[in-house]
Design a protein around this motif. Structure first.
Motif, PDB file in Angstrom:
ATOM      1  N   SER A 173      21.515 -49.410   7.137  1.00 33.85           N
ATOM      2  CA  SER A 173      21.972 -48.217   6.421  1.00 33.85           C
ATOM      3  C   SER A 173      22.050 -48.487   4.918  1.00 33.85           C
ATOM      4  CB  SER A 173      23.359 -47.808   6.928  1.00 33.85           C
ATOM      5  OG  SER A 173      24.301 -48.803   6.558  1.00 33.85           O
ATOM      6  N   VAL A 174      22.173 -47.427   4.151  1.00 34.32           N
ATOM      7  CA  VAL A 174      22.366 -47.556   2.703  1.00 34.32           C
ATOM      8  C   VAL A 174      23.648 -48.340   2.440  1.00 34.32           C
ATOM      9  CG1 VAL A 174      22.827 -46.282   0.569  1.00 34.32           C
ATOM     10  CG2 VAL A 174      21.046 -45.483   2.138  1.00 34.32           C
TER      11      VAL A 174
ATOM     12  N   ASP B  62       7.118 -52.053  -2.875  1.00 31.17           N
ATOM     13  CA  ASP B  62       6.588 -50.803  -2.319  1.00 31.17           C
ATOM     14  C   ASP B  62       5.163 -51.076  -1.832  1.00 31.17           C
ATOM     15  OD1 ASP B  62       5.032 -48.316  -2.288  1.00 31.17           O
ATOM     16  OD2 ASP B  62       6.746 -47.381  -3.268  1.00 31.17           O
TER      17      ASP B  62
ATOM     18  N   ARG C 127      16.386 -49.472   0.303  1.00 36.30           N
ATOM     19  CA  ARG C 127      16.227 -49.183   1.731  1.00 36.30           C
ATOM     20  C   ARG C 127      14.890 -48.487   1.997  1.00 36.30           C
ATOM     21  NH1 ARG C 127      16.807 -45.247   5.642  1.00 36.30           N
ATOM     22  NH2 ARG C 127      17.784 -45.955   7.578  1.00 36.30           N
ATOM     23  N   SER C 128      14.499 -47.561   1.128  1.00 34.31           N
ATOM     24  CA  SER C 128      13.246 -46.837   1.350  1.00 34.31           C
ATOM     25  C   SER C 128      12.033 -47.765   1.205  1.00 34.31           C
ATOM     26  CB  SER C 128      13.126 -45.630   0.417  1.00 34.31           C
ATOM     27  OG  SER C 128      12.940 -46.033  -0.919  1.00 34.31           O
ATOM     28  N   ILE C 129      12.124 -48.790   0.372  1.00 39.64           N
ATOM     29  CA  ILE C 129      11.052 -49.778   0.269  1.00 39.64           C
ATOM     30  C   ILE C 129      11.010 -50.649   1.515  1.00 39.64           C
ATOM     31  CG2 ILE C 129      10.329 -51.889  -0.957  1.00 39.64           C
ATOM     32  CD1 ILE C 129      11.330 -50.454  -3.551  1.00 39.64           C
ATOM     33  N   TYR C 130      12.188 -51.035   2.003  1.00 35.81           N
ATOM     34  CA  TYR C 130      12.287 -51.958   3.136  1.00 35.81           C
ATOM     35  C   TYR C 130      11.940 -51.308   4.479  1.00 35.81           C
ATOM     36  CZ  TYR C 130      14.442 -55.655   6.018  1.00 35.81           C
ATOM     37  OH  TYR C 130      14.682 -56.660   6.920  1.00 35.81           O
ATOM     38  N   ALA C 131      12.271 -50.040   4.638  1.00 35.43           N
ATOM     39  CA  ALA C 131      12.114 -49.358   5.930  1.00 35.43           C
ATOM     40  C   ALA C 131      10.714 -49.499   6.537  1.00 35.43           C
ATOM     41  CB  ALA C 131      12.503 -47.885   5.805  1.00 35.43           C
TER      42      ALA C 131
ATOM     43  N   ARG D 275      12.058 -45.428 -11.330  1.00 34.89           N
ATOM     44  CA  ARG D 275      11.659 -45.635  -9.932  1.00 34.89           C
ATOM     45  C   ARG D 275      11.695 -47.126  -9.597  1.00 34.89           C
ATOM     46  NH1 ARG D 275       5.592 -45.488  -7.769  1.00 34.89           N
ATOM     47  NH2 ARG D 275       6.024 -46.071  -5.614  1.00 34.89           N
TER      48      ARG D 275
ATOM     49  N   ALA E 255      19.784 -47.047  -1.874  1.00 33.71           N
ATOM     50  CA  ALA E 255      18.929 -46.073  -1.180  1.00 33.71           C
ATOM     51  C   ALA E 255      17.455 -46.322  -1.487  1.00 33.71           C
ATOM     52  CB  ALA E 255      19.324 -44.647  -1.561  1.00 33.71           C
ATOM     53  N   ALA E 256      17.126 -46.615  -2.730  1.00 32.06           N
ATOM     54  CA  ALA E 256      15.735 -46.891  -3.100  1.00 32.06           C
ATOM     55  C   ALA E 256      15.254 -48.186  -2.458  1.00 32.06           C
ATOM     56  CB  ALA E 256      15.596 -46.959  -4.621  1.00 32.06           C
TER      57      ALA E 256
ATOM     58  N   VAL F 257      16.321 -50.480  10.725  1.00 33.48           N
ATOM     59  CA  VAL F 257      16.499 -50.373   9.278  1.00 33.48           C
ATOM     60  C   VAL F 257      17.996 -50.276   8.992  1.00 33.48           C
ATOM     61  CG1 VAL F 257      15.970 -49.034   7.210  1.00 33.48           C
ATOM     62  CG2 VAL F 257      14.291 -49.167   9.086  1.00 33.48           C
TER      63      VAL F 257
END
Length: 191
Positions: free
Chosen positions: A38-39, A90, A18-22, A63, A15-16, A36
């Motif tokens: 999915s997790v 990030d 994915r949030s960097i990649y999105a 983090r 999930a983390a 993007v």
């Protein structure tokens, strides 16, 4: 960045990651993906990569700051001594040393496997625009990568055509009777 650690990625990091990649997918041409993942897809990608290659995250106080991994270059046995690299940090932390530390850990792990050459596939604009600049190529050049090829207007995203360049770096000498590479789990002592 002090107190940052580089460690192996786990499915629990998906999930983390994915949030960097999105944001890279949604607003840049640093990746040519349109959607993007999915997790669950990230978890699958992490597990698949770790079957043979290293996949690392940079972490500070719980983090995830960025991630880097290797994969096969082309995918045929004659290319086993080469690997393709990917790295994402990030976007608020660019140029703070996170990527450099991730790559140092990744390159050292690949050396231990017996990888001789590494390559990065990089989106490259004719002229910098709001979606893509020369930062990735400059980052790789700073770490000793050299341009080895360009594919002109091969990627289409945001209604524009972009070039893709390959940059490469040699990690070790090429031998006449080159020993086989060892999968990363074997290098870590896993069977």
């Amino acid at each position: 960045m002090h107190d940052m650690i580089i460690r192996e990625a786990a499915c629990s990091d998906a999930a983390a990651i994915r949030s960097i990649y999105a944001p890279y997918v949604e607003s840049t041409v640093i990746t040519f993906e349109y959607q993007v993942p999915s997790v669950e897809e990230f978890c699958r990608r992490i597990a698949h990569t770790k079957e043979r290659y290293p996949y690392f995250v940079a972490e500070q106080e719980g983090r995830i700051l960025g991630y880097a991994y290797a994969g096969p270059f082309v995918g045929r046995p004659a290319y086993d001594w080469s690997a393709e690299l990917s790295i994402y940090v990030d976007r608020t932390l660019r140029k703070k040393g996170v990527g450099k530390q991730l790559y140092h850990a990744l390159l050292e792990a690949l050396r231990k496997m017996g990888i001789l050459d590494v390559y990065a596939c990089i989106g490259y604009p004719e002229q910098p625009d709001e979606y893509l600049d020369f930062n990735s190529a400059q980052f790789h050049a700073h770490l000793g990568f050299e341009p080895v090829g360009i594919f002109k207007d091969c990627g289409y995203k945001f209604n524009r055509w972009y070039h893709m360049i390959w940059m490469g770096k040699n990690l070790a000498p090429h031998g006449k009777d080159q020993p086989a590479i060892r999968p990363y789990p074997e290098v870590r002592g896993e069977k």
